[in-house]
Design a protein around this motif. Structure first.
Motif, mmCIF file in Angstrom:
data_model
loop_
_atom_site.group_PDB
_atom_site.id
_atom_site.type_symbol
_atom_site.label_atom_id
_atom_site.label_comp_id
_atom_site.label_asym_id
_atom_site.label_seq_id
_atom_site.Cartn_x
_atom_site.Cartn_y
_atom_site.Cartn_z
ATOM 1 N N ARG A 210 -32.883 44.202 114.505
ATOM 2 C CA ARG A 210 -32.335 44.430 113.849
ATOM 3 C C ARG A 210 -32.259 45.609 113.300
ATOM 4 O O ARG A 210 -31.644 46.717 112.981
ATOM 5 N N MET A 211 -33.677 46.129 113.191
ATOM 6 C CA MET A 211 -33.779 47.599 112.751
ATOM 7 C C MET A 211 -33.402 48.570 113.420
ATOM 8 O O MET A 211 -33.596 49.936 112.974
ATOM 9 N N ARG A 212 -32.934 48.781 114.873
ATOM 10 C CA ARG A 212 -32.380 49.770 115.775
ATOM 11 C C ARG A 212 -31.335 49.852 115.592
ATOM 12 O O ARG A 212 -30.283 50.327 115.940
ATOM 13 N N SER A 213 -31.203 48.981 114.483
ATOM 14 C CA SER A 213 -29.013 50.085 114.214
ATOM 15 C C SER A 213 -28.660 51.073 113.639
ATOM 16 O O SER A 213 -29.991 51.657 113.545
ATOM 17 N N ALA A 214 -27.702 52.157 114.164
ATOM 18 C CA ALA A 214 -27.473 53.073 113.429
ATOM 19 C C ALA A 214 -26.754 53.117 112.502
ATOM 20 O O ALA A 214 -27.379 53.935 111.814
ATOM 21 N N VAL A 215 -26.959 52.470 111.353
ATOM 22 C CA VAL A 215 -26.918 51.676 109.623
ATOM 23 C C VAL A 215 -27.767 51.703 109.401
ATOM 24 O O VAL A 215 -28.457 50.996 109.322
ATOM 25 N N GLU A 216 -28.212 53.001 108.344
ATOM 26 C CA GLU A 216 -29.647 53.386 107.551
ATOM 27 C C GLU A 216 -29.932 52.167 106.597
ATOM 28 O O GLU A 216 -30.895 51.774 107.281
ATOM 29 N N GLU A 217 -28.711 52.036 106.047
ATOM 30 C CA GLU A 217 -29.025 51.154 105.302
ATOM 31 C C GLU A 217 -29.651 49.649 105.840
ATOM 32 O O GLU A 217 -30.399 49.079 105.180
ATOM 33 N N GLN A 218 -28.941 49.048 107.215
ATOM 34 C CA GLN A 218 -29.162 47.964 107.254
ATOM 35 C C GLN A 218 -30.259 48.443 108.441
ATOM 36 O O GLN A 218 -31.387 47.127 108.232
ATOM 37 N N ARG A 219 -30.872 49.706 108.543
ATOM 38 C CA ARG A 219 -32.763 49.328 109.384
ATOM 39 C C ARG A 219 -33.207 48.769 107.968
ATOM 40 O O ARG A 219 -34.439 48.205 108.391
ATOM 41 N N ARG A 220 -33.449 49.662 106.859
ATOM 42 C CA ARG A 220 -34.072 49.198 105.912
ATOM 43 C C ARG A 220 -33.951 47.633 105.518
ATOM 44 O O ARG A 220 -35.669 46.772 105.020
ATOM 45 N N ALA A 221 -32.378 47.204 104.805
ATOM 46 C CA ALA A 221 -33.144 46.012 105.165
ATOM 47 C C ALA A 221 -33.828 45.421 106.105
ATOM 48 O O ALA A 221 -34.783 44.041 105.673
ATOM 49 N N ALA A 222 -33.709 44.949 107.124
ATOM 50 C CA ALA A 222 -34.438 44.632 108.053
ATOM 51 C C ALA A 222 -35.673 45.085 108.689
ATOM 52 O O ALA A 222 -36.166 44.069 108.700
ATOM 53 N N GLY A 223 -36.392 45.901 108.351
ATOM 54 C CA GLY A 223 -37.814 46.372 108.366
ATOM 55 C C GLY A 223 -38.092 45.344 107.119
ATOM 56 O O GLY A 223 -39.407 44.894 106.958
ATOM 57 N N GLY A 224 -37.740 45.161 105.562
ATOM 58 C CA GLY A 224 -38.150 44.604 104.324
ATOM 59 C C GLY A 224 -38.229 42.840 105.114
ATOM 60 O O GLY A 224 -39.342 42.163 104.753
ATOM 61 N N GLU A 225 -37.167 42.482 105.977
ATOM 62 C CA GLU A 225 -37.122 41.268 106.442
ATOM 63 C C GLU A 225 -37.756 40.855 107.053
ATOM 64 O O GLU A 225 -38.257 39.473 106.988
ATOM 65 N N ALA A 226 -38.133 41.462 108.225
ATOM 66 C CA ALA A 226 -39.322 41.049 109.061
ATOM 67 C C ALA A 226 -41.073 41.191 108.746
ATOM 68 O O ALA A 226 -41.583 40.125 109.090
ATOM 69 N N LEU A 227 -41.091 41.928 107.551
ATOM 70 C CA LEU A 227 -42.128 41.973 106.837
ATOM 71 C C LEU A 227 -42.292 40.622 105.888
ATOM 72 O O LEU A 227 -43.307 39.785 106.614
ATOM 73 N N MET A 228 -41.653 40.046 105.792
ATOM 74 C CA MET A 228 -41.485 38.690 104.923
ATOM 75 C C MET A 228 -41.209 37.525 105.732
ATOM 76 O O MET A 228 -41.958 37.283 105.941
ATOM 77 N N GLY A 229 -41.091 38.106 107.143
ATOM 78 C CA GLY A 229 -40.996 36.492 108.099
ATOM 79 C C GLY A 229 -42.090 36.728 108.766
ATOM 80 O O GLY A 229 -43.077 35.171 108.694
ATOM 81 N N PHE A 230 -42.781 37.778 108.929
ATOM 82 C CA PHE A 230 -43.923 37.805 109.651
ATOM 83 C C PHE A 230 -44.917 37.275 108.555
ATOM 84 O O PHE A 230 -45.869 36.503 108.837
#
Length: 181
Positions: free
Chosen positions: A25-45
């Motif tokens: 999801r961090m490959r999204s064209a929408v910057e806010e979605q990329r930021r949220a996805a990065g935080g969620e990836a950190l949480m998941g891992f």
């Protein structure tokens, strides 16, 4: 977390798969979605790493303060981001819950198997369980198919229903981890 090995490995798989999708999801064209996805990836891992059954691997004593530092930093970042987007308040609660679990594990890692039976559920654990149970129920109710926009096909990184499903699965995983705490 300290609990039965089979559910622990299922929790590890769920959290790792969620983290991996969040990386996509961090490959999204929408910057806010990329930021949220990065935080969620950190949480998941991070949740996947913390959920590894103790019978398979007991982390060294320095790992728990490390988790607390990483997720404390994530909590501060979520607090800063919450100024402009209320969704980050959930990230703040999630990162704070990870800090709490790391601190509890660092304080007495050998006693977690008996923790729940030695006097009931501690207040903070109970409040976090209530929050995440409510979050899971609300997220599950909101998990309805999203109608595609007229603009054409949506890529994997911009599928809102998959992002909601990831958030739901991480909420369920957080409830499971808090129960075993």
């Amino acid at each position: 977390m300290h609990g039965p090995a089979s559910p622990g490995w299922l929790l590890v798989a769920l959290c790792a798969a969620t983290g991996a999708y969040c990386l996509l999801r961090m490959r999204s064209a929408v910057e806010e979605q990329r930021r949220a996805a990065g935080g969620e990836a950190l949480m998941g891992f991070g949740m996947a790493a913390m959920a590894v059954p103790a019978v398979a691997f007991s982390p060294p004593a320095w790992a728990w303060p490390g988790y607390a530092a990483v997720f404390g930093t994530a909590a501060l970042r979520a607090l800063w981001a919450a100024r402009t987007n209320a969704h980050h308040l959930h990230h703040l609660v999630g990162a704070s819950a990870m800090v709490y679990m790391a601190v509890v594990m660092a304080a007495a890692p050998e006693h977690h198997a008996e923790h729940g039976s030695s006097g009931g559920v501690p207040l903070v654990t109970g409040v976090l369980l209530l929050y995440f149970t409510g979050y899971v129920l609300l997220s599950g109710a909101r998990l309805m198919p999203v109608v595609a926009t007229a603009g054409g096909a949506v890529g994997w990184s911009d599928r809102p229903e998959l992002a909601r499903a990831c958030r739901l699965s991480m909420g369920i995983a957080m409830v499971a981890m808090l129960i075993t705490l």
